[in-house]
Design a protein around this motif. Structure first.
Motif, PDB file in Angstrom:
ATOM      1  N   UNK A 245      19.760  91.313  38.310  1.00 52.66           N
ATOM      2  CA  UNK A 245      18.626  91.935  37.492  1.00 52.66           C
ATOM      3  C   UNK A 245      17.535  90.968  37.593  1.00 52.66           C
ATOM      4  N   UNK A 246      17.756  89.642  37.377  1.00 53.38           N
ATOM      5  CA  UNK A 246      16.694  88.652  37.185  1.00 53.38           C
ATOM      6  C   UNK A 246      16.351  88.421  38.740  1.00 53.38           C
ATOM      7  N   UNK A 247      17.287  88.268  39.768  1.00 49.31           N
ATOM      8  CA  UNK A 247      16.507  88.213  40.964  1.00 49.31           C
ATOM      9  C   UNK A 247      15.599  89.311  41.653  1.00 49.31           C
ATOM     10  N   UNK A 248      15.978  90.477  41.056  1.00 51.74           N
ATOM     11  CA  UNK A 248      15.026  91.617  41.552  1.00 51.74           C
ATOM     12  C   UNK A 248      13.674  91.448  40.749  1.00 51.74           C
ATOM     13  N   UNK A 249      13.798  91.074  39.543  1.00 51.17           N
ATOM     14  CA  UNK A 249      12.348  90.566  38.892  1.00 51.17           C
ATOM     15  C   UNK A 249      11.521  89.463  39.736  1.00 51.17           C
ATOM     16  N   UNK A 250      12.255  88.352  39.990  1.00 49.99           N
ATOM     17  CA  UNK A 250      11.760  87.578  40.628  1.00 49.99           C
ATOM     18  C   UNK A 250      11.237  88.013  42.357  1.00 49.99           C
ATOM     19  N   UNK A 251      11.781  88.525  42.855  1.00 47.85           N
ATOM     20  CA  UNK A 251      11.267  89.143  44.088  1.00 47.85           C
ATOM     21  C   UNK A 251      10.115  90.021  43.874  1.00 47.85           C
ATOM     22  N   UNK A 252      10.163  90.946  43.127  1.00 48.05           N
ATOM     23  CA  UNK A 252       9.284  91.976  42.695  1.00 48.05           C
ATOM     24  C   UNK A 252       7.874  91.250  42.266  1.00 48.05           C
ATOM     25  N   UNK A 253       7.924  90.049  41.374  1.00 44.68           N
ATOM     26  CA  UNK A 253       6.956  89.351  40.811  1.00 44.68           C
ATOM     27  C   UNK A 253       6.220  88.447  42.182  1.00 44.68           C
TER      28      UNK A 253
END
Length: 419
Positions: A245-253
């Motif tokens: 989930x955190x990785x997804x947020x990082x790539x989206x950011x």
């Protein structure tokens, strides 16, 4: 900002060409995730999934400039649509035959990647024909860079949606069928049908005979490496701070930062030579990568990742202008395709090189890679100051058959011959 982009999109053919190109590029933009999901659904290993995705990437990197050269020689419809159909056929064979036998899986993926149509370079060759003013062409390049970020964000979501609603096999078939429709929408348009490249001088190197273009490509190889390295370092960080989930947020950011930066960059007119401006943008890009090494908590890291993406789209948009200025006569589509290939290869190298760095020194050293290689990209531009001096003279871009500043016959080659 909205008024500037709205003016372009209201221009006849502009919205159709932009949307058609983005839709036509969906198979290319989503190939890696679609292949991985399909191989896993077939019971294949992660190693096989990664290998097939890499095979597609290499084939695509080879095919883009070659097809771009054919577009310059024979026009867009005669190359883009047949290439899209052959690429979709390769993807269909892969989806229907699966991973057994392996040789067929690899061969079909090679065909799908090699024949992916160079719609990206083709669109940038069309902007000067569609838009009446040079400043609009430059704004369109920025809008193009922003639209790419949207596509690379939405595309994977569409693939996962297809997988959840139907299957991984259906996702491959649907995305590639939609891609053919996008390419068809572009090539039947009046600008694409009537566009002709300027006559080119015979040279086996094609666009690569331009020293200025080579310098730009050398720099963007390292910028691609920076982007690829973040994806691996981000995985290592997420493993210790909350998982996928955190990785997804990082790539989206990262994508959101690039989208915002590109939108703001394209909203105003910039004075001065784009070569000098690109050096400044790459310096800011490298500077914004450095705070990633601080590795704060997930919220702070998401903010730093968004900051790291802010100057990526402006760098790409500025590079488009420089490609226009240095592409040799008759090679504009090929030149833009080389930029795509170089950036893609750089991202792959960065991904591969950062893995061992992370295993050796952890995520902090992994996040040191993007700042370091972006600094190298800046050094390449600084070292190439002479060959990237602003070309002499000015020229009206809009309305030309090709955006081509290097129209002079080169010594040692016969005018009128094509290569």
């Amino acid at each position: 900002m909205a008024a500037g982009y709205g003016e372009i999109l209201r221009t006849r053919h502009a919205a159709r060409l932009l949307v058609g190109t983005l839709v036509g590029r969906l198979p290319n933009a989503t190939a890696a995730i679609a292949i991985v999901l399909f191989v896993r659904a077939e019971g294949g290993s992660y190693s096989l999934a990664g290998a097939l995705a890499a095979v597609y990437g290499v084939a695509n990197a080879v095919g883009q400039p070659l097809l771009g050269r054919l577009v310059d020689l024979y026009g867009q419809p005669r190359v883009q649509l047949p290439a899209a159909l052959v690429s979709a056929l390769g993807a269909a064979v892969f989806a229907l035959a699966g991973t057994d036998p392996l040789w067929l899986a690899h061969a079909s993926v090679v065909v799908a990647g090699l024949f992916a149509p160079p719609l990206e370079g083709g669109l940038r060759a069309l902007w000067p024909k569609v838009l009446p003013r040079e400043d609009q062409v430059h704004t369109a390049y920025a809008m193009d860079a922003v639209a790419q970020e949207v596509m690379f964000t939405v595309g994977p979501l569409l693939v996962t949606l297809c997988v959840s609603l139907w299957s991984a096999e259906a996702a491959l078939l649907v995305i590639n069928a939609v891609g053919v429709l996008g390419a068809l929408s572009v090539v039947v348009s009046e600008p694409s049908r009537t566009w002709r490249s300027a006559p080119r001088e015979a040279h086996w190197l094609g666009a690569l005979r331009s020293p200025g273009l080579l310098a730009l490509l050398g720099s963007f190889l390292f910028i691609g490496m920076a982007l690829g390295s973040i994806t691996v370092a981000g995985v290592s960080y997420a493993d210790g701070h909350g998982g996928d989930a955190v990785y997804g947020w990082l790539m989206a950011a990262l994508g959101l930062g690039a989208l915002a930066g590109g939108a703001v960059y394209g909203a105003r007119q910039w004075s001065g030579a784009p070569e000098r401006r690109l050096r400044g943008l790459v310096a800011l890009l490298a500077l914004c990568y450095l705070p990633l090494m601080l590795m704060p908590g997930p919220v702070g890291m998401t903010a730093l990742t968004a900051l790291a993406g802010v100057f990526l789209a402006p760098c790409i948009a500025c590079a488009f202008i420089i490609v226009d200025r240095y592409a040799p006569r008759g090679t504009v589509t090929e030149a833009f395709s080389w930029l795509v290939t170089t950036f893609t290869v750089g991202a792959s190298v960065g991904t591969a090189a950062t893995g061992p760095v992370v295993e050796w020194g952890g995520a902090a050293w992994g996040f040191a890679v993007p700042g370091g290689v972006a600094a190298v990209a800046l050094l390449v531009l600084l070292a190439a100051g002479r060959v990237l001096a602003a070309p002499g003279g000015t020229r009206k871009l809009a309305g030309a058959s090709e955006n081509d500043r290097n129209g002079a016959v080169e010594p040692g080659f016969t005018a009128g011959h094509q290569a």
